[in-house]
Write a protein that holds these residues in place. Structure first.
Motif, PDB file in Angstrom:
ATOM      1  N   GLY A   1      34.200  -0.826  34.282  1.00 30.22           N
ATOM      2  CA  GLY A   1      33.859   0.100  33.209  1.00 30.22           C
ATOM      3  C   GLY A   1      35.030   1.005  32.857  1.00 30.22           C
ATOM      4  O   GLY A   1      35.301   1.262  31.679  1.00 30.22           O
ATOM      5  N   PHE A   2      35.731   1.479  33.887  1.00 35.03           N
ATOM      6  CA  PHE A   2      36.881   2.367  33.677  1.00 35.03           C
ATOM      7  C   PHE A   2      37.975   1.648  32.892  1.00 35.03           C
ATOM      8  O   PHE A   2      38.535   2.207  31.938  1.00 35.03           O
ATOM      9  CB  PHE A   2      37.425   2.835  35.026  1.00 35.03           C
ATOM     10  N   VAL A   3      38.252   0.403  33.281  1.00 37.85           N
ATOM     11  CA  VAL A   3      39.259  -0.394  32.566  1.00 37.85           C
ATOM     12  C   VAL A   3      38.813  -0.632  31.125  1.00 37.85           C
ATOM     13  O   VAL A   3      39.616  -0.551  30.190  1.00 37.85           O
ATOM     14  CB  VAL A   3      39.503  -1.735  33.287  1.00 37.85           C
ATOM     15  N   ALA A   4      37.518  -0.916  30.932  1.00 38.02           N
ATOM     16  CA  ALA A   4      36.992  -1.120  29.575  1.00 38.02           C
ATOM     17  C   ALA A   4      37.177   0.140  28.736  1.00 38.02           C
ATOM     18  O   ALA A   4      37.499   0.061  27.547  1.00 38.02           O
ATOM     19  CB  ALA A   4      35.516  -1.498  29.636  1.00 38.02           C
ATOM     20  N   GLY A   5      36.973   1.313  29.353  1.00 37.34           N
ATOM     21  CA  GLY A   5      37.163   2.576  28.640  1.00 37.34           C
ATOM     22  C   GLY A   5      38.617   2.783  28.241  1.00 37.34           C
ATOM     23  O   GLY A   5      38.907   3.197  27.113  1.00 37.34           O
TER      24      GLY A   5
ATOM     25  N   VAL B   1      23.670  -6.472  25.888  1.00 35.38           N
ATOM     26  CA  VAL B   1      22.869  -5.828  24.846  1.00 35.38           C
ATOM     27  C   VAL B   1      22.646  -4.358  25.170  1.00 35.38           C
ATOM     28  O   VAL B   1      22.825  -3.481  24.315  1.00 35.38           O
ATOM     29  CB  VAL B   1      21.513  -6.555  24.683  1.00 35.38           C
ATOM     30  N   LEU B   2      22.267  -4.071  26.408  1.00 33.55           N
ATOM     31  CA  LEU B   2      21.965  -2.696  26.799  1.00 33.55           C
ATOM     32  C   LEU B   2      23.217  -1.828  26.806  1.00 33.55           C
ATOM     33  O   LEU B   2      23.194  -0.675  26.352  1.00 33.55           O
ATOM     34  CB  LEU B   2      21.302  -2.677  28.180  1.00 33.55           C
ATOM     35  N   PHE B   3      24.332  -2.360  27.299  1.00 30.08           N
ATOM     36  CA  PHE B   3      25.577  -1.596  27.309  1.00 30.08           C
ATOM     37  C   PHE B   3      25.988  -1.229  25.892  1.00 30.08           C
ATOM     38  O   PHE B   3      26.346  -0.076  25.607  1.00 30.08           O
ATOM     39  CB  PHE B   3      26.701  -2.392  27.981  1.00 30.08           C
TER      40      PHE B   3
ATOM     41  N   ILE C   1      29.294   4.714  32.679  1.00 33.39           N
ATOM     42  CA  ILE C   1      29.969   5.874  33.284  1.00 33.39           C
ATOM     43  C   ILE C   1      31.469   5.619  33.391  1.00 33.39           C
ATOM     44  O   ILE C   1      32.291   6.465  33.021  1.00 33.39           O
ATOM     45  CB  ILE C   1      29.368   6.192  34.671  1.00 33.39           C
ATOM     46  N   GLY C   2      31.821   4.444  33.913  1.00 32.67           N
ATOM     47  CA  GLY C   2      33.237   4.101  34.053  1.00 32.67           C
ATOM     48  C   GLY C   2      33.947   4.077  32.715  1.00 32.67           C
ATOM     49  O   GLY C   2      35.062   4.586  32.570  1.00 32.67           O
ATOM     50  N   SER C   3      33.291   3.515  31.704  1.00 33.22           N
ATOM     51  CA  SER C   3      33.884   3.423  30.367  1.00 33.22           C
ATOM     52  C   SER C   3      34.096   4.808  29.763  1.00 33.22           C
ATOM     53  O   SER C   3      35.152   5.087  29.178  1.00 33.22           O
ATOM     54  CB  SER C   3      32.985   2.577  29.462  1.00 33.22           C
ATOM     55  N   THR C   4      33.095   5.676  29.914  1.00 31.07           N
ATOM     56  CA  THR C   4      33.196   7.037  29.368  1.00 31.07           C
ATOM     57  C   THR C   4      34.371   7.790  29.987  1.00 31.07           C
ATOM     58  O   THR C   4      35.099   8.519  29.294  1.00 31.07           O
ATOM     59  CB  THR C   4      31.890   7.813  29.623  1.00 31.07           C
ATOM     60  N   LEU C   5      34.577   7.607  31.285  1.00 30.51           N
ATOM     61  CA  LEU C   5      35.684   8.278  31.974  1.00 30.51           C
ATOM     62  C   LEU C   5      37.038   7.675  31.607  1.00 30.51           C
ATOM     63  O   LEU C   5      38.066   8.368  31.602  1.00 30.51           O
ATOM     64  CB  LEU C   5      35.486   8.179  33.498  1.00 30.51           C
TER      65      LEU C   5
ATOM     66  N   GLY D   1      33.630  -2.295  42.111  1.00 32.33           N
ATOM     67  CA  GLY D   1      34.064  -3.182  41.046  1.00 32.33           C
ATOM     68  C   GLY D   1      33.383  -2.885  39.722  1.00 32.33           C
ATOM     69  O   GLY D   1      33.978  -3.038  38.652  1.00 32.33           O
ATOM     70  N   VAL D   2      32.111  -2.455  39.788  1.00 31.61           N
ATOM     71  CA  VAL D   2      31.372  -2.110  38.570  1.00 31.61           C
ATOM     72  C   VAL D   2      32.043  -0.939  37.856  1.00 31.61           C
ATOM     73  O   VAL D   2      32.325  -0.998  36.651  1.00 31.61           O
ATOM     74  CB  VAL D   2      29.909  -1.734  38.891  1.00 31.61           C
ATOM     75  N   TYR D   3      32.289   0.146  38.614  1.00 28.93           N
ATOM     76  CA  TYR D   3      32.902   1.331  38.009  1.00 28.93           C
ATOM     77  C   TYR D   3      34.332   1.051  37.566  1.00 28.93           C
ATOM     78  O   TYR D   3      34.775   1.555  36.532  1.00 28.93           O
ATOM     79  CB  TYR D   3      32.876   2.492  38.996  1.00 28.93           C
TER      80      TYR D   3
END
Length: 252
Positions: free
Chosen positions: A140-144, A176-178, A85-89, A135-137
């Motif tokens: 992910g947001f930074v990864a996006g 793997v799942l991500f 979710i964070g990555s997509t955003l 921290g999780v989101y």
């Protein structure tokens, strides 16, 4: 028309790519990531990056199908979905940011940060914020953002996963799942922009057998006896990939 004509590669080129893909598959089977990074780093001597990108998607899909069962069973799905979710955003912000900063400069900054963070983790310095729900989101947001900025978001996710105080099997399964879930979002972009075409798909399909053979061998190496070495191996791998990418960026 023979097979090599169909994929528009000479026999030596195909043999070299097959070897690269097999080795990258072994690393992916053991670590859970880095297949595309290794193929891009070495395969660019044979094909331009724009032609390697869709091939890597096919290889990642083949590898993910082989490894998805373990990823779904062992991964912390709450963390994985938070990262997705964070990555997509974050991706749209990265795309906007790249307009203000050159790709070379942005990639150099991102890769330098990855090296520093990987070395920090090797030194066992913990960042408490990463263990929180926010921290999780945030990760992910930074990864996006980094994906949109420099196409190395997967390395950021790998760093986040490796920062967790979790067994090696859980960390590997989360990666793997991500990667498996993120494949379905990236293919839309590749199809819409024409990056994924018939030739690219045929090349990817032809090389997938070698990737699967490598993944199978890498999975056999992921045994309890080697579990203590999993985290340092992955962190050193990330550092090596980042240094290699940084050098290529500066020389290009």
């Amino acid at each position: 028309m023979d097979a090599l004509t169909l994929i528009n590669l000479t026999a030596p080129e195909f043999a070299a790519l097959a070897l690269i893909v097999t080795i990258a598959g072994v690393v992916r089977g053991f670590s859970g990531f880095a297949l595309s990074a290794l193929v891009m780093a070495s395969g660019v001597l044979i094909l331009p990056p724009i032609e390697l990108i869709p091939i890597c998607w096919c290889l990642e899909m083949a590898a993910s199908v082989l490894m998805a069962r373990g990823g779904w069973q062992e991964a912390d799905r709450r963390i994985v979905m938070g990262l997705v979710i964070g990555s997509t955003l974050g991706v749209p912000f990265g795309v906007l940011a790249v307009q203000a900063l050159s790709v070379e400069a942005s990639k150099a900054v991102v890769l330098t940060v990855i090296i520093i963070l990987a070395l920090t983790q090797l030194a066992r310095i913990r960042i408490a914020f990463l263990a929180t729900k926010a921290g999780v989101y945030a990760a992910g947001f930074v990864a996006g953002i980094v994906t949109g900025l420099a196409s190395v978001g997967g390395m950021v996710v790998a760093l986040y996963v490796l920062s967790q105080d979790a067994p090696a099997a859980k960390m590997r399964a989360a990666l793997v799942l991500f990667l498996f879930i993120s494949l379905f979002t990236t293919i839309i972009t590749y199809l819409a922009t024409g990056v994924m075409n018939a030739q690219a798909a045929t090349r990817g399909l032809a090389l997938s057998a070698f990737a699967c053979a490598g993944v199978f061998a890498g999975q056999k190496l992921f045994i309890p006896r080697f579990a203590p070495f999993y985290r340092p191996f992955c962190l050193l791998l990330l550092s090596g990939l980042a240094v290699s990418g940084l050098v290529r960026t500066q020389l290009s």
